[in-house]
Design a protein around this motif. Structure first.
Motif, PDB file in Angstrom:
ATOM      1  N   ARG A  87      27.942  91.273 -43.869  1.00  0.00           N
ATOM      2  CA  ARG A  87      28.436  90.844 -45.175  1.00  0.00           C
ATOM      3  C   ARG A  87      29.366  91.908 -45.720  1.00  0.00           C
ATOM      4  NH1 ARG A  87      23.181  89.494 -48.478  1.00  0.00           N
ATOM      5  NH2 ARG A  87      24.648  88.330 -49.743  1.00  0.00           N
ATOM      6  N   MET A  89      31.088  94.870 -47.868  1.00  0.00           N
ATOM      7  CA  MET A  89      30.571  96.156 -48.344  1.00  0.00           C
ATOM      8  C   MET A  89      29.581  96.768 -47.366  1.00  0.00           C
ATOM      9  SD  MET A  89      32.308  96.224 -51.087  1.00  0.00           S
ATOM     10  CE  MET A  89      31.692  97.663 -51.914  1.00  0.00           C
ATOM     11  N   GLY A  90      29.673  96.391 -46.111  1.00  0.00           N
ATOM     12  CA  GLY A  90      28.865  97.030 -45.085  1.00  0.00           C
ATOM     13  C   GLY A  90      27.448  96.517 -44.965  1.00  0.00           C
ATOM     14  N   ARG A  91      27.118  95.450 -45.687  1.00  0.00           N
ATOM     15  CA  ARG A  91      25.749  94.938 -45.619  1.00  0.00           C
ATOM     16  C   ARG A  91      25.507  94.261 -44.270  1.00  0.00           C
ATOM     17  NH1 ARG A  91      25.945  91.352 -50.834  1.00  0.00           N
ATOM     18  NH2 ARG A  91      28.111  91.242 -50.109  1.00  0.00           N
ATOM     19  N   THR A  92      24.419  94.651 -43.647  1.00  0.00           N
ATOM     20  CA  THR A  92      24.145  94.212 -42.281  1.00  0.00           C
ATOM     21  C   THR A  92      22.742  93.643 -42.205  1.00  0.00           C
ATOM     22  OG1 THR A  92      25.572  95.991 -41.457  1.00  0.00           O
ATOM     23  CG2 THR A  92      24.062  94.992 -39.884  1.00  0.00           C
ATOM     24  N   ASP A  93      22.609  92.582 -41.455  1.00  0.00           N
ATOM     25  CA  ASP A  93      21.299  91.969 -41.238  1.00  0.00           C
ATOM     26  C   ASP A  93      20.980  91.951 -39.750  1.00  0.00           C
ATOM     27  OD1 ASP A  93      21.510  89.254 -43.724  1.00  0.00           O
ATOM     28  OD2 ASP A  93      21.334  91.431 -43.914  1.00  0.00           O
ATOM     29  N   ARG A 115      17.595  94.696 -43.149  1.00  0.00           N
ATOM     30  CA  ARG A 115      18.717  94.404 -44.045  1.00  0.00           C
ATOM     31  C   ARG A 115      19.117  95.707 -44.712  1.00  0.00           C
ATOM     32  NH1 ARG A 115      18.408  88.959 -47.356  1.00  0.00           N
ATOM     33  NH2 ARG A 115      19.550  88.212 -45.552  1.00  0.00           N
ATOM     34  N   GLY A 116      20.368  96.020 -44.701  1.00  0.00           N
ATOM     35  CA  GLY A 116      20.779  97.270 -45.336  1.00  0.00           C
ATOM     36  C   GLY A 116      22.229  97.570 -45.087  1.00  0.00           C
ATOM     37  N   ILE A 117      22.579  98.784 -45.441  1.00  0.00           N
ATOM     38  CA  ILE A 117      23.933  99.282 -45.213  1.00  0.00           C
ATOM     39  C   ILE A 117      23.780 100.509 -44.332  1.00  0.00           C
ATOM     40  CG2 ILE A 117      26.068 100.070 -46.277  1.00  0.00           C
ATOM     41  CD1 ILE A 117      25.162  98.745 -48.867  1.00  0.00           C
ATOM     42  N   ILE A 120      26.976 104.306 -45.169  1.00  0.00           N
ATOM     43  CA  ILE A 120      27.585 104.388 -46.495  1.00  0.00           C
ATOM     44  C   ILE A 120      28.494 105.608 -46.489  1.00  0.00           C
ATOM     45  CG2 ILE A 120      27.189 104.676 -48.968  1.00  0.00           C
ATOM     46  CD1 ILE A 120      24.453 103.419 -48.600  1.00  0.00           C
ATOM     47  N   TYR A 136      21.394 102.945 -46.382  1.00  0.00           N
ATOM     48  CA  TYR A 136      20.339 102.252 -47.120  1.00  0.00           C
ATOM     49  C   TYR A 136      19.740 101.242 -46.172  1.00  0.00           C
ATOM     50  CZ  TYR A 136      18.213  98.829 -50.277  1.00  0.00           C
ATOM     51  OH  TYR A 136      17.355  97.956 -50.903  1.00  0.00           O
TER      52      TYR A 136
ATOM     53  N   TYR B 445      22.641  94.219 -54.921  1.00  0.00           N
ATOM     54  CA  TYR B 445      22.838  94.042 -53.476  1.00  0.00           C
ATOM     55  C   TYR B 445      23.198  92.607 -53.136  1.00  0.00           C
ATOM     56  CZ  TYR B 445      22.003  94.653 -48.482  1.00  0.00           C
ATOM     57  OH  TYR B 445      22.145  94.709 -47.116  1.00  0.00           O
ATOM     58  N   LYS B 507      30.697 101.445 -53.970  1.00  0.00           N
ATOM     59  CA  LYS B 507      29.244 101.530 -54.022  1.00  0.00           C
ATOM     60  C   LYS B 507      28.814 102.622 -54.989  1.00  0.00           C
ATOM     61  CE  LYS B 507      28.891 100.366 -49.114  1.00  0.00           C
ATOM     62  NZ  LYS B 507      30.311 100.507 -48.796  1.00  0.00           N
TER      63      LYS B 507
END
Lengths: 357, 513
Positions: A87, A89-93, A115-117, A120, A136, B445, B507
């Protein structure tokens, strides 16, 4: 078909929406859903959910332990799921699930979600010196159990273990200080009712007793933050019909946020509506679409300007690709979903493989 | 035991068991060519060379009057005091163990090194005759007679040449005893018959004029003559001084004035005030009363004296108009002129809108050239063009660390990137190419809206601002709360968007209770 849909929608809307509209308001900018913890848990899990507007409570064919544990008792095959997502902004699942029926009436399953980033970059200290790269990360494990009470009625529950690791400070040389928290014992309760072949209803109460007690890592003192998650009540519906003589499924989830995991009223109530569609036009390829995160609250009546200013939704789409033919009868499906981000920061994507055996 | 007869002039010479070792290339001190931090707490220098101690390291320039200034520096040099003279800087390093080291830099060679003070603790204890002696600690230095004279608490004056080599140490006491360096014992004396001189006299500050080093010890003021290495204790009995805190020396027109921050007995109370000592007339006079909040003094030209009142955040200007006739030494005589707050606020207000503290002042005179410096927690004010009759209009220049930001929201970040109980607020650094209206929102988030920080507020393009960026530091900030309640710990996203349609996401992490 449209008339049928409206007949099904109407009572649901009356039951859930009107009370929300009648509730007194506070400033929307101060009391949105973003005010509450556990935000990383509110995004859909699974490419099917991603592509069908996040409406899976009554129809999840996999990841049942996540969506509605009661569905575990309706499984006919074992299912192994492996998926990942990315996703903005670096959000990864990343997720893994295993579910199986235990004849004659029981179903069990577990799902593990990362789930996290993981990276960062670009954070700075108060003098605008760069800080070290950090991450994160969260891990969520749900273990579910369900029982077939009647032929068309099941009930189930799952227990959660939730873990978070968060950068919470930094040293003079830019080193990052981490804090972590583990929550054991959050509970989801679910029921599933299938009145006929075309219609299914699911009702899930999520995040009961779930809360994080943060103790920030600090050499001088250990400040504590009690993060009580909002509970949710989700009413899901699945309607099977046809479109151009091909199977067409409409799913709808209405999620109510009224109290927290300790059953104390939230400062503000919210209703979130998700809708999804699946059209099985071809035998091997299903088309999916949806609209997600339509949030309703009392601002619609009391402060329509503020409501309009914060109104967002996400548009989703995707497909299912049945790989069984290519794999000589092994039941393997590929699901892919893509969704617009609510603030148009980019596109959310998820991909998973579901192996049934 | 025979001792050299005691006299009022005391010389005790130690040779080098207390030796200075010069080491080159301390690897953790990273060189840099930008200002390491805007949080400056000490300034020192001459009319064309300026040194700053900051919370992140040190900076210096030999081109302070040039534009733009060419900065040099070293990160991670952490000192509590600095002395500069003759192209050499000595920085007294903070340390958790004693003795502390001195960071030495030579402009001539461009090299830095560490001076380590080492000594025989056992022998030193015999001299001090106390069970738990206060250990050696170098705190200050003054330049006189082509050498640095390093003030040591419980160690006297250590002589150091420009290379940093320490050759000897001179100890103020009452006896003319000569101590060998190797054993801290008197020459030709046995330990059994040891009759050590008076106890350690702690030197807490030094200053110099053309021929003498002035040393403030706990409760006495001494002058030291480097030529013949003799000491002379100043008679301050008329003042009833309890303690010396600091001294500064003005040496102009063959006249020396020693400004002393002291506490004096006043009945049953003690007062903190400032006295001046005139060595030629051997006379003390009170300069000002109520000097508790004065933390720094800078001696200017034309009999002007600047005092930093850190409590009030003011720099006060006095004129030293001591008349020729005798005055009651206890009546303050300094003539207050004004404060320079207006000049400071004129410059700071233009540059930034943020709270700041004044931390140090320094005034350097070299011939007809002057340089007045005011250190703050957000940068350095300096002026080489004073107008005494326009004290409210001193044309300060401002030097600060500036991280360039790409315009049109090309690069944005939260400063700092992690909000916690130590750093409870962050501002958003960004730059616009054109004047515009800015809205800043915070999302969680899941991209659910949390709070609106700025709502359609006008902001100037960075090219129209002294800081080079569009951020209004006072308003474009978030403290990690909503309705004064901290949000749950986690990663949040900010969005900066303009009316003209530009957007930037970033962020920010919140972890506070």
């Amino acid at each position: 078909m449209v008339k049928l849909l409206l007949l099904k929608i109407k009572p649901v809307i009356l039951i859930t929406v009107i009370p929300a509209l009648l509730l007194p308001t506070q400033s929307a900018s101060a009391l949105g859903l973003g005010r509450y913890g556990g935000s990383y848990l509110r995004s859909p899990v699974g490419a099917t959910a991603f592509s069908t507007g996040g409406a899976q409570t009554a129809s999840a064919g996999y990841l049942c332990s996540w969506w509605n544990p009661a569905l575990l008792a309706m499984l006919r095959q074992k299912k192994l799921t492996l998926g990942l997502g990315y996703r903005p902004m670096g959000r990864t699942d990343g997720y893994l699930a295993f579910e199986l029926p235990v004849p004659p009436r029981v179903g069990v399953g577990l799902s593990l979600l990362y789930r996290g980033i993981p990276l960062i970059k670009g954070l700075v200290d108060e003098q605008e010196y760069p800080l070290d790269d950090c991450a994160y990360e969260t891990f969520s494990l749900k273990v579910g159990f369900a029982y077939l009470i009647k032929r068309n009625f099941t009930a189930g529950f799952n227990i959660s273990i939730l873990y978070q690791s968060l950068p919470t400070g930094f040293e003079d040389d830019g080193n990052i200080i981490y804090s972590s928290v583990t929550e054991i014992g959050g509970i989801d309760l679910g029921v599933q009712f299938v009145p006929n072949k075309k219609l299914s209803y699911g009702l899930v109460l999520k995040n009961i007793l779930a809360e994080f007690q943060w103790e920030f890592t600090d050499e001088n003192f250990s400040p504590i933050y009690q993060d009580t998650l909002p509970a949710s009540i989700t009413l899901g519906q699945e309607l099977k019909t046809t479109l151009l003589d091909k199977p067409f499924i409409w799913t709808c989830d209405i999620i109510g946020y009224v109290f927290n995991s300790r059953f104390r009223s939230l400062e503000r109530n919210h209703i979130v509506i998700n809708n999804g569609f699946e059209w099985q036009k071809w035998k091997m390829l299903f088309i999916r679409a949806g609209i997600r995160d339509i949030t309703l609250n009392s601002d619609i009546i009391h402060d329509s300007g503020e409501y309009a200013g914060h109104f967002t939704l996400a548009v989703t789409m995707g497909f299912l690709l049945d790989l069984s033919t290519a794999l000589k009868g092994k039941d393997l499906k590929l699901n892919y979903g893509v969704a617009t981000d609510k603030v148009w920061a980019g596109l959310d994507q998820q991909l998973d493989f579901v192996f049934s055996f | 035991m025979s001792l050299i007869p005691a006299s009022r002039k005391i010389v005790i010479l130690f040779s080098l068991l207390l030796f200075g070792t010069v080491q080159s290339g301390w690897p953790q001190y990273t060189p840099t060519n930008e200002i390491v931090s805007n949080d400056i707490y000490r300034v020192e220098g001459s009319s064309d060379t300026l040194w700053m101690l900051t919370t992140k390291g040190v900076n210096f320039t030999t081109s302070i009057i040039d534009s733009p200034i060419v900065w040099s520096g070293f990160k991670n040099v952490s000192g509590f005091n600095i002395s500069y003279a003759n192209g050499t800087a000595l920085i007294f390093l903070q340390t958790n163990s004693y003795p502390n080291d001195i960071w030495h830099y030579s402009h001539q060679t461009g090299r830095h090194s560490i001076i380590s003070l080492e000594y025989d603790m056992g022998a030193f204890e015999k001299v001090q005759q106390v069970d738990n002696p206060i250990v050696l600690l170098a705190v200050d230095a003054a330049w006189c007679n082509n050498a640095f004279w390093i003030a040591c608490m419980d160690g006297g004056l250590a002589k150091s040449d420009v290379s940093g080599a320490i050759s000897s140490i001179f100890y103020p006491g009452l006896d003319d005893s000569v101590f060998t360096f190797s054993s801290f014992l008197p020459v030709n004396l046995s330990i059994d018959s040891l009759n050590p001189p008076s106890k350690t006299k702690r030197i807490i500050a030094v200053a110099s004029d053309d021929s003498l080093v002035w040393a403030a010890c706990d409760s006495a003021l001494w002058s030291f003559n480097p030529t013949d290495t003799t000491w002379l204790k100043v008679n301050d009995s008329i003042i009833n001084i309890q303690e010396y805190f600091d001294i500064e020396v003005r040496s102009q027109n063959d006249t020396t004035t020693v400004y002393s921050f002291v506490s004096v007995k006043n009945g049953t109370d003690t007062d903190t005030c400032m006295y001046v000592y005139n060595p030629i007339r051997d006379r003390w006079n009170k300069f000002i009363d109520n000097a508790e909040n004065i933390t720094s003094i800078a001696v200017g030209a034309k009999d002007y004296v600047y005092l930093l009142d850190r409590e009030q955040g003011d720099v006060l200007l006095y004129k030293d108009t001591l008349p020729g006739i005798s005055l009651d030494p206890h009546v303050p005589y300094a003539q207050y002129v004004d404060n320079i707050t207006t000049s400071i606020n004129n410059r700071i207000t233009e540059a930034l809108t943020v709270n700041y503290d004044l931390t140090d002042i320094n005034y350097a005179i070299s011939g007809n050239d002057t340089l007045f410096q005011v250190a703050t927690t957000i940068g350095l004010l300096y002026s080489n063009n004073e107008h005494y009759d326009e004290v409210n209009n001193i044309p300060f220049k401002f030097a600060s660390r500036k991280v360039p930001l790409a315009s049109d929201l090309g690069k944005t970040y939260a400063v700092p990137g992690i909000i916690n109980n130590y750093h409870p607020e962050a501002y958003f650094a960004y730059n616009l190419a054109k004047d515009d209206e800015v809205t800043i929102d915070i999302f969680d988030y899941n991209m659910d809206h949390v709070v609106k920080v700025v709502d359609s507020a006008p902001r100037l393009a960075g090219k129209h601002r002294t800081t080079g960026r569009s951020t209004d530091v006072d308003k474009d900030r978030w403290d990690g709360t909503v309705n004064e309640k901290p949000v749950p710990p986690g990663v949040y996203f900010y969005r900066i968007k303009t009316k003209k349609g530009k957007r930037s996401f970033g962020k920010i992490i919140v972890a506070k209770n």
